[in-house]
Design a protein around this motif. Sequence first.
Motif, PDB file in Angstrom:
ATOM      1  N   GLY A  23       0.830  -1.194   0.000  1.00 41.72           N
ATOM      2  CA  GLY A  23       0.000   0.000   0.000  1.00 41.72           C
ATOM      3  C   GLY A  23       0.864   1.243   0.000  1.00 41.72           C
ATOM      4  O   GLY A  23       2.049   1.203  -0.348  1.00 41.72           O
TER       5      GLY A  23
ATOM      6  N   GLU B 211      -1.666   7.598  -6.620  1.00 43.03           N
ATOM      7  CA  GLU B 211      -2.176   6.285  -6.219  1.00 43.03           C
ATOM      8  C   GLU B 211      -1.705   5.171  -7.156  1.00 43.03           C
ATOM      9  O   GLU B 211      -2.325   4.119  -7.256  1.00 43.03           O
ATOM     10  CB  GLU B 211      -3.698   6.315  -6.149  1.00 43.03           C
TER      11      GLU B 211
ATOM     12  N   SER C 223     -10.886   1.290   0.176  1.00 45.24           N
ATOM     13  CA  SER C 223      -9.941   2.345  -0.202  1.00 45.24           C
ATOM     14  C   SER C 223     -10.513   3.718   0.111  1.00 45.24           C
ATOM     15  O   SER C 223      -9.816   4.604   0.628  1.00 45.24           O
ATOM     16  CB  SER C 223      -9.604   2.241  -1.695  1.00 45.24           C
TER      17      SER C 223
ATOM     18  N   HIS D  20      -2.924   3.658   3.227  1.00 46.48           N
ATOM     19  CA  HIS D  20      -3.913   3.070   2.322  1.00 46.48           C
ATOM     20  C   HIS D  20      -3.396   1.691   1.940  1.00 46.48           C
ATOM     21  O   HIS D  20      -2.528   1.547   1.088  1.00 46.48           O
ATOM     22  CB  HIS D  20      -4.097   3.947   1.071  1.00 46.48           C
TER      23      HIS D  20
ATOM     24  N   PHE E 168     -11.226   2.088  -7.518  1.00 45.62           N
ATOM     25  CA  PHE E 168     -10.986   1.868  -6.095  1.00 45.62           C
ATOM     26  C   PHE E 168     -12.268   1.464  -5.382  1.00 45.62           C
ATOM     27  O   PHE E 168     -13.333   2.035  -5.622  1.00 45.62           O
ATOM     28  CB  PHE E 168     -10.390   3.121  -5.456  1.00 45.62           C
TER      29      PHE E 168
END
Length: 513
Positions: free
Chosen positions: A92, A354, A452, A107, A448
């Motif tokens: 993550g 991300e 998330s 995350h 996501f």
Amino acid sequence: MNPDTSAIRRIVIVGGGSAGWMCAAPLAQVFGSTPGGPANPVGCEIVLIESADIGTVGVGEATLPSIRAYNDALGLDNADFMRRTQASFKLGIEFKDWGYVGNRFFHGFGGFGPAIVNRSSVAHWLRLAREGGMASHEEWSVATMMARHNRFAPPEAGPPSAANAFSYAFHFDAGLYAAYLRDYAVARGVQREEGTIVDVSVRPGDGFVTAVTLADGRRIAGDLFIDCSGFRALLIEGVCRAGYHDWTHWLPCDSAQAVPCEKVQPLTPYTTSTAHSAGWQWRIPLQHRTGNGHVYSSAHISDEDASRVLMSHLDGAPQGEPRQLRFKTGLRRKVWDRNVVAVGLSSGFLEPLESTSLSLVIHGISALVELFPDRRCEPHLVDEYNRRMTRQYESIRDFIILHYKLTHRDDSAFWRYCRGMSIPDTLAHQIDTFRRNGRVVILDRDSFGEDSWYSLFLGLGLQPEGLDPLLRQVDAAPLRAHFQRLHAAIAKTVEGMPDHAAYLARMVATRGA
């Protein structure tokens, strides 16, 4: 029309790098020939054109778990892949100083435990947390706890448990990964042509691309063209004039500088994103080095000052000078236009906050294979492809905007702009729904997921005003006991896992069959 005469006989991929070879590899699997086996029975050639004179961006070194499914579909040997790309594992992203200076959250890949009465485990955690006596929600994320202790082991087979309630991805050298897939694709019949495109031929009447001409005079004809030319968008914009949705109002960062540095210990199984006064900095640990970069708004900081911020926050000796990148966040109005399909940076750009760049390549080529056309490139296929890719880009766009919009920072003009900027109606609806009763609205199931969004909402400090009334239907005492059992199981499982660096060293020392 006779199906045989309308079939695609040659696919031309314009551009190499990660995007080009990530397109070529699965197409080679579909249309190519097994090394040493019979010739391709379909009769479709794949040609990839790349030029040593044109560099690649090459900053997409962090990935999402979709990369594992992609590698597995190609039949890649994991140990061989990780050796040849200098890869490490990724559980993550750790966020520092987002929301407010001193804030830190994670995350993680995977959920926070099984759903209860058809509601997310985190939703029930929210209820218990209000009543007191609950640790952070992150302690029910196996991936987060593994990352916190620098542990790694792949998920175990068997019934659901703490040993498989997580997912993972990779960090790797993007240039080495492109070379790895090039070897895979060429071995299966993909023709690699070296050269720079100087002219493009189109068919009168409908504007379909028919051929490209290289600087040395070679003319390469094709039926379907995949534009992987990066920000140049040689075909999709240079020829098709597809247009561009500019999203810089919502995502004002337009510049980046990237530089590797010497690796340091420990080898962490996660990406780090640290917010600065006019943007943020990434840290991506590989086996042989650490990748670093500063993404920033040139309207709020000079290139010189951005470079000083980047270099002053390295945790190892730099290996060279920072490389400058410019970009405009957004999406082509048509990702597929006529017989040209844009994949990768030619289709659009979302900052790598991300790690979505390579995932979008995977979704792009997967959708193309699913909707594979004949030479007519019928409009209903083109429209469906564009609908899917637009929906996914917009969903990821909103998820990234969320990082900026929910900030409490007011220490710079950049963060004050982010706090006050208007946002897309879709994201405003998602934020409002969570703020009111803690519900998460998912607008794109291929992007996501619920956990998330919970990680971001809670990590950035957004607390709901009310809760889903269905949560009160569950008796609090057994619910709290359930969370305590999960917490203990996660702690015990993570404690028994090996150190990330030790596990990785053993893995890359093995030899594939």
